[in-house]
Design a protein around this motif. Structure first.
Motif, PDB file in Angstrom:
ATOM      1  N   TYR A 164       7.925  23.793 -58.545  1.00 32.92           N
ATOM      2  CA  TYR A 164       8.271  25.159 -58.513  1.00 32.92           C
ATOM      3  C   TYR A 164       9.386  25.424 -57.044  1.00 32.92           C
ATOM      4  O   TYR A 164       9.607  23.942 -56.509  1.00 32.92           O
ATOM      5  N   ASN A 165       9.299  26.356 -57.443  1.00 34.18           N
ATOM      6  CA  ASN A 165      10.677  26.934 -55.998  1.00 34.18           C
ATOM      7  C   ASN A 165      10.492  27.773 -54.376  1.00 34.18           C
ATOM      8  O   ASN A 165       9.435  28.460 -54.811  1.00 34.18           O
ATOM      9  N   HIS A 166      10.550  26.939 -53.750  1.00 36.66           N
ATOM     10  CA  HIS A 166      10.294  26.956 -52.516  1.00 36.66           C
ATOM     11  C   HIS A 166      11.097  26.701 -51.375  1.00 36.66           C
ATOM     12  O   HIS A 166      11.875  25.953 -51.394  1.00 36.66           O
ATOM     13  N   ASN A 167      11.459  28.134 -51.263  1.00 35.93           N
ATOM     14  CA  ASN A 167      12.536  27.397 -50.662  1.00 35.93           C
ATOM     15  C   ASN A 167      12.777  27.311 -49.146  1.00 35.93           C
ATOM     16  O   ASN A 167      11.588  28.218 -48.225  1.00 35.93           O
ATOM     17  N   LEU A 168      13.781  26.832 -47.960  1.00 32.39           N
ATOM     18  CA  LEU A 168      13.506  26.910 -46.488  1.00 32.39           C
ATOM     19  C   LEU A 168      14.259  27.911 -45.980  1.00 32.39           C
ATOM     20  O   LEU A 168      14.093  28.176 -45.219  1.00 32.39           O
ATOM     21  N   ILE A 235      21.594  25.824 -53.719  1.00 32.52           N
ATOM     22  CA  ILE A 235      22.107  27.086 -52.668  1.00 32.52           C
ATOM     23  C   ILE A 235      22.337  28.360 -52.747  1.00 32.52           C
ATOM     24  O   ILE A 235      23.124  28.309 -54.052  1.00 32.52           O
ATOM     25  N   ASN A 236      22.953  29.234 -52.385  1.00 35.89           N
ATOM     26  CA  ASN A 236      22.453  30.897 -52.295  1.00 35.89           C
ATOM     27  C   ASN A 236      23.294  31.075 -51.421  1.00 35.89           C
ATOM     28  O   ASN A 236      23.134  30.987 -49.932  1.00 35.89           O
ATOM     29  N   MET A 237      25.174  32.171 -51.747  1.00 36.74           N
ATOM     30  CA  MET A 237      25.611  32.538 -51.031  1.00 36.74           C
ATOM     31  C   MET A 237      24.245  34.143 -51.721  1.00 36.74           C
ATOM     32  O   MET A 237      24.456  34.856 -52.062  1.00 36.74           O
ATOM     33  N   LEU A 304      19.902  37.850 -61.905  1.00 35.42           N
ATOM     34  CA  LEU A 304      18.975  36.620 -60.873  1.00 35.42           C
ATOM     35  C   LEU A 304      17.633  37.599 -60.858  1.00 35.42           C
ATOM     36  O   LEU A 304      17.336  37.719 -62.615  1.00 35.42           O
ATOM     37  N   LEU A 305      17.302  37.592 -59.930  1.00 37.66           N
ATOM     38  CA  LEU A 305      15.847  38.445 -60.003  1.00 37.66           C
ATOM     39  C   LEU A 305      16.218  40.318 -59.531  1.00 37.66           C
ATOM     40  O   LEU A 305      15.714  40.624 -60.760  1.00 37.66           O
ATOM     41  N   THR A 306      16.431  40.700 -58.802  1.00 40.06           N
ATOM     42  CA  THR A 306      16.959  42.263 -58.961  1.00 40.06           C
ATOM     43  C   THR A 306      18.560  42.218 -59.018  1.00 40.06           C
ATOM     44  O   THR A 306      18.860  43.507 -59.583  1.00 40.06           O
ATOM     45  N   THR A 307      19.463  41.066 -58.964  1.00 40.47           N
ATOM     46  CA  THR A 307      20.958  41.789 -58.714  1.00 40.47           C
ATOM     47  C   THR A 307      21.395  40.741 -59.478  1.00 40.47           C
ATOM     48  O   THR A 307      20.437  40.327 -60.492  1.00 40.47           O
ATOM     49  N   ASP A 308      23.016  41.223 -60.300  1.00 45.75           N
ATOM     50  CA  ASP A 308      23.656  40.905 -60.841  1.00 45.75           C
ATOM     51  C   ASP A 308      24.412  39.273 -60.675  1.00 45.75           C
ATOM     52  O   ASP A 308      24.394  39.136 -59.446  1.00 45.75           O
TER      53      ASP A 308
HETATM   54  C1  DTB Z   1      16.516  30.944 -55.656  1.00 44.74           C
HETATM   55  O1  DTB Z   1      16.934  29.167 -54.591  1.00 44.74           O
HETATM   56  N1  DTB Z   1      17.335  31.932 -56.019  1.00 44.74           N
HETATM   57  C2  DTB Z   1      16.990  32.659 -56.675  1.00 44.74           C
HETATM   58  C3  DTB Z   1      15.940  31.575 -57.615  1.00 44.74           C
HETATM   59  N2  DTB Z   1      15.427  31.015 -56.208  1.00 44.74           N
HETATM   60  C4  DTB Z   1      14.270  32.464 -57.444  1.00 44.74           C
HETATM   61  C5  DTB Z   1      16.842  33.839 -56.699  1.00 44.74           C
HETATM   62  C6  DTB Z   1      18.011  34.782 -55.920  1.00 44.74           C
HETATM   63  C7  DTB Z   1      17.855  36.243 -56.020  1.00 44.74           C
HETATM   64  C8  DTB Z   1      19.082  37.026 -55.892  1.00 44.74           C
HETATM   65  C9  DTB Z   1      18.649  38.099 -55.370  1.00 44.74           C
HETATM   66  C10 DTB Z   1      17.880  39.188 -56.207  1.00 44.74           C
HETATM   67  O2  DTB Z   1      18.054  39.322 -57.418  1.00 44.74           O
HETATM   68  O3  DTB Z   1      17.058  39.663 -55.682  1.00 44.74           O
END
Ligand code: DTB
Ligand code: SAM
Ligand code: SF4
Length: 331
Positions: A164-168, A235-237, A304-308
């Motif tokens: 399960y992914n849930h970020n701080l 780790i997301n930029m 990714l989810l909505t971005t490239d």
């Molecule tokens: C995470 O830490 N990064 C991912 C995933 N978990 C769900 C999501 C990144 C999303 C970037 C923006 C988008 O594409 O909407």
């Protein structure tokens, strides 16, 4: 503190996983000469992982946009005028077709994300069906659905969910600059529920949101000082999206991003550290430095989810140039 005996690439090493990191010592790590920091992180990395193997996960947004939360980085919040088109929960056959494609391209884990503050029980029941279908394809599963109840974590675990992914997202101090509609404690509570249900935890954050050096150190300390280290640490930029309040944030020095990966590796030696969002804006050389610093997981696939995200061909070429293998099915 727990003592673990670990098989190293070179020789077995007895390692102490720490959960008592202090700000001054983590800041001292961040401030080391770059070469010393990378050497320490790479040495730690080799004691626990094959240095030439990277785990690849693919992402799919199964419910997009119209989210009631106000996360200032997020293009899916209903509060910001972005180009994201809202979509209801995706039919299961479309999800499975996307998972099959990800598998064919070489992904070992399929991560499904939903733009919810928290899911309804009937939504969780549909997600469980998706999890079962994806597992039947022979892939690991991960979902990120927002806050959960005990009953929902139990249902996901019983359905066979792996992660399960849930970020701080950031430090507790900087958090209120980013999100006002749920508290830091809400996130910690969800993480505890996920852990108690016996699920693997995927938890990390975002850098490049205008936070300070101390905030980045504190985020990593929060993660490492959890009762158990998350198995995956993304780790997301920050991906800057037009229409979100975070658009136009000052760009983070790429070498500070690399340092953040290295410190994450040192603090959580046995976790998969994922070089997550933001790779489309990174050079191959910067990504190579992140792998040298101990990142050993990525999001793979054109979105990714909505971005490239980088196209799969360019990632495959990068793996080839670096002599990296993919597809591990262990965390
Ligand atoms: C995470 O830490 N990064 C991912 C995933 N978990 C769900 C999501 C990144 C999303 C970037 C923006 C988008 O594409 O909407
Ligand atoms: N809605 C659920 C939640 O927030 O708990 C799950 C999906 S949410 C999109 C998952 C994570 O994606 C966020 O916690 C955040 O860390 C990351 N994320 C979202 N937008 C991002 C962006 N523009 N840049 C980098 N990371 C982002
Ligand atoms: Fe909603 Fe998740 Fe985006 Fe926050 S990060 S606005 S909770 S989809």
């Amino acid at each position: 503190m727990s003592l673990d005996l670990v098989s190293a690439t070179v020789a077995p090493v007895e390692v102490e996983l720490r959960h008592d990191w202090q700000l001054a010592e983590v800041q001292a790590l961040f401030n080391k000469p770059f070469n010393d920091l990378l050497y320490q992180a790479q040495t730690m990395h080799r004691q626990h992982f094959d240095p030439n193997e990277i785990q690849v996960s693919s992402l799919l947004s199964i419910k997009t946009g119209s989210c009631s939360e106000d996360c200032a980085y997020c293009p899916q919040s209903v509060r910001y005028d972005t180009e994201v088109e809202s979509e209801a929960l995706m039919p299961i056959d479309q999800v499975l077709a996307s998972a099959q494609k990800a598998k064919d391209q070489g992904a070992s884990r399929f991560c499904m994300g939903a733009a919810w503050r928290r899911p309804k029980d009937k939504d969780v029941a549909r997600v469980v069906e998706m999890v079962q279908g994806v597992k039947a394809l022979g892939m690991e599963t991960c979902v990120t659905l927002g806050m959960l109840t005990d009953e929902q974590t139990a249902a996901l675990k019983a359905g066979g969910l792996d992660y399960y992914n849930h970020n701080l997202d950031t430090s507790e101090e900087y958090y209120s600059e980013v999100i006002t509609t749920r508290t830091y404690q809400d996130r910690l509570d969800t993480l505890q529920r996920v852990r108690e249900a016996g699920l693997n935890v995927c938890c990390g954050g975002i850098v490049g949101m205008g936070e300070s050096d101390a905030d980045r150190a504190k985020l990593l300390i929060e993660l490492a000082n959890l009762p158990q280290h998350p198995e995956s640490v993304p780790i997301n930029m920050l991906v800057q999206v037009e229409g979100t309040p975070m658009m136009g944030s000052e760009l983070l020095d790429p070498l500070i991003f690399v340092r953040t990966i290295a410190v994450a590796r040192i603090l959580m030696p046995k976790s998969r550290v994922r070089l997550s969002a933001g790779r489309a804006e990174m050079s191959d050389e910067m990504q190579a430095l992140c792998f040298l610093s101990g990142a050993n997981s990525i999001f793979y696939g054109e979105k990714l989810l909505t971005t490239d995200n980088p196209v799969t061909e360019s990632d495959q070429l990068l793996f080839q140039r670096l002599g990296v293998r993919t597809g591990a099915l262990q965390h």
